[in-house]
Design a protein around this motif. Structure first.
Motif: not given
Length: 421
Positions: A394-421
């Motif tokens: 979560i903190q990596r997503m905040i710190r990166s400031g990168a745009q994320v796919d909100t559908d993927a963000l809401a999907d528990p089957h999508v690993p959070l690690e894959s969204l935290a670039r």
């Protein structure tokens, strides 16, 4: 150049001050370290005061930052029950109030914290009116809740912020009747917004807490020094045997203001204005913890953060800056809370109006979920409720400031690690 002939003075004996002193020694500073605390207790952590210690689940000694012997073992000159009443910046000294003792400093750290805001209404002088900020407050309140639970007594709490809600939960576990009076439409409105604030209203409602929203206390009624009731500005009267004022905290800036240090404006929470390395307008004076307003590059604004993690991390950051080894202090704000069977962690900064949607991953109905406050596809903050080991992504997503796919963000089957670039 730092050497053994220098004296570093720390004013404030909370977590930030104790961790600053620890860091100075850990970084190899061999000069004098003087830690001045206006309480008679050794430096302690505040979260247990409204959580485990208040509930009787943690021992008193568990709240202290270090064992009492640690200070002497590390050559920290600890002054308990001493109040600093003045700073002489020209002479680089501080003066104690009790006997006028002057102490010279080469570098000074102000970690004077905050104090509870007071209710400015009739009746606040009654013995049954309480605040919760210090260990002594928690000890007193613990006894009050025990008695209220035993006697089916009523507690009225002014304010549905974190302290108000945590004490409400503790009071219900003791068996006391609880009414919370809150001017906003939901609990935690200024932190979580209405979207998530309602969840906490439901949680407490299920445990028997009564809320009175859209109102504030106007009078505490008593007789012979005893609280009998609390009145609100809409004409309601609530039975009460005790009242807790939980309407926020104000930074303790009096010492710094009298010394002529620059202050932050109220729009940024007030407090002592510091730079990115926690240095005040005087190059020999630093400030950290609840009292400091620092420029946060990640959110492009000044922040004054009153939470445990800021004291834990800010004290050491200031100590390193005092040694000339500082870097920009830009920790992602973090706090946690425990209420009944709900545990949560919050990372980031997303006041109402700063985001355009709240994305929920998981089952909010079962109170097992993560909420994300998002603006233009960028995560500003995240709160995990009864879901653990997700703070880092979560903190990596905040710190990166990168745009994320909100559908993927809401999907528990999508690993959070894959969204935290």
């Amino acid at each position: 150049m730092v050497d053994a002939d220098q004296t570093f003075v720390i004013v404030g004996g909370g977590l930030a001050g104790a961790k600053a002193a620890e860091t100075l020694r850990a970084e190899g500073f061999t000069g004098r370290v003087i830690l001045i605390c206006d309480e008679r207790d050794h430096p302690y952590e505040r979260p247990p005061l409204s959580k485990g210690y208040l509930l009787g689940k943690e021992e008193r000694d568990s709240v202290f930052v270090h064992e009492p012997a640690w200070y002497a073992q590390n050559d920290i000159e600890l002054h308990l029950g001493q109040t600093v009443v003045a700073i002489d910046r020209e002479a680089r000294s501080v003066r104690f109030g009790d006997d006028g003792t002057l102490v010279h400093y080469d570098k000074l750290l102000l970690v004077t914290g905050a104090e509870p805001r007071r209710l400015d209404i009739p009746g606040t002088g009654l013995a049954g009116v309480h605040h919760l900020r210090r260990l002594a407050h928690a000890e007193r309140l613990k006894g009050v809740l025990t008695a209220l639970g035993r006697d089916n007594g009523h507690l009225v709490i002014a304010g549905a912020g974190w302290i108000g809600l945590e004490v409400a939960a503790a009071a219900r576990e003791y068996g006391a009747e609880v009414t919370v009076v809150e001017p906003a439409a939901t609990p935690l409105h200024n932190v979580l917004g209405p979207e998530l604030g309602e969840l906490f209203a439901e949680l407490h409602g299920e445990h028997g807490v009564r809320f009175h929203f859209g109102a504030q206390l106007t009078e505490i009624v008593g007789q012979d020094g005893v609280v009998l009731a609390a009145r609100t500005d809409d004409g309601e009267e609530h039975p009460a045997h005790a009242v807790l004022a939980a309407i926020g905290a104000a930074p303790r800036t009096g010492l710094a203001e009298a010394a002529g240090l620059e202050m932050a404006d109220r729009a940024h929470g007030g407090g002592i204005a510091v730079d990115e390395q926690l240095r005040t307008s005087d190059p020999d004076i630093y400030a950290a913890g609840d009292v400091a307003s620092f420029p946060h590059g990640l959110f492009d604004t000044r922040l004054r953060v009153e939470h445990w993690a800021n004291a834990l991390n800010g004290g050491p950051a200031a100590a390193r800056s005092m040694l000339g080894r500082g870097t920009a202090y830009d920790r992602v704000p973090y706090f946690f809370s425990d209420q009944y069977d709900l545990g949560m962690e919050y990372s980031g900064w997303a006041p109402p109006g700063s985001y355009d949607q709240v994305v929920v991953r998981g089952d909010a109905g079962k109170r097992e979920f993560i909420a994300f406050w998002v603006k233009e596809g960028r995560v500003l903050a995240g709160m995990n409720v009864n879901v653990w080991d997700v703070t880092d992504p979560i903190q990596r997503m905040i710190r990166s400031g990168a745009q994320v796919d909100t559908d993927a963000l809401a999907d528990p089957h999508v690993p959070l690690e894959s969204l935290a670039r």
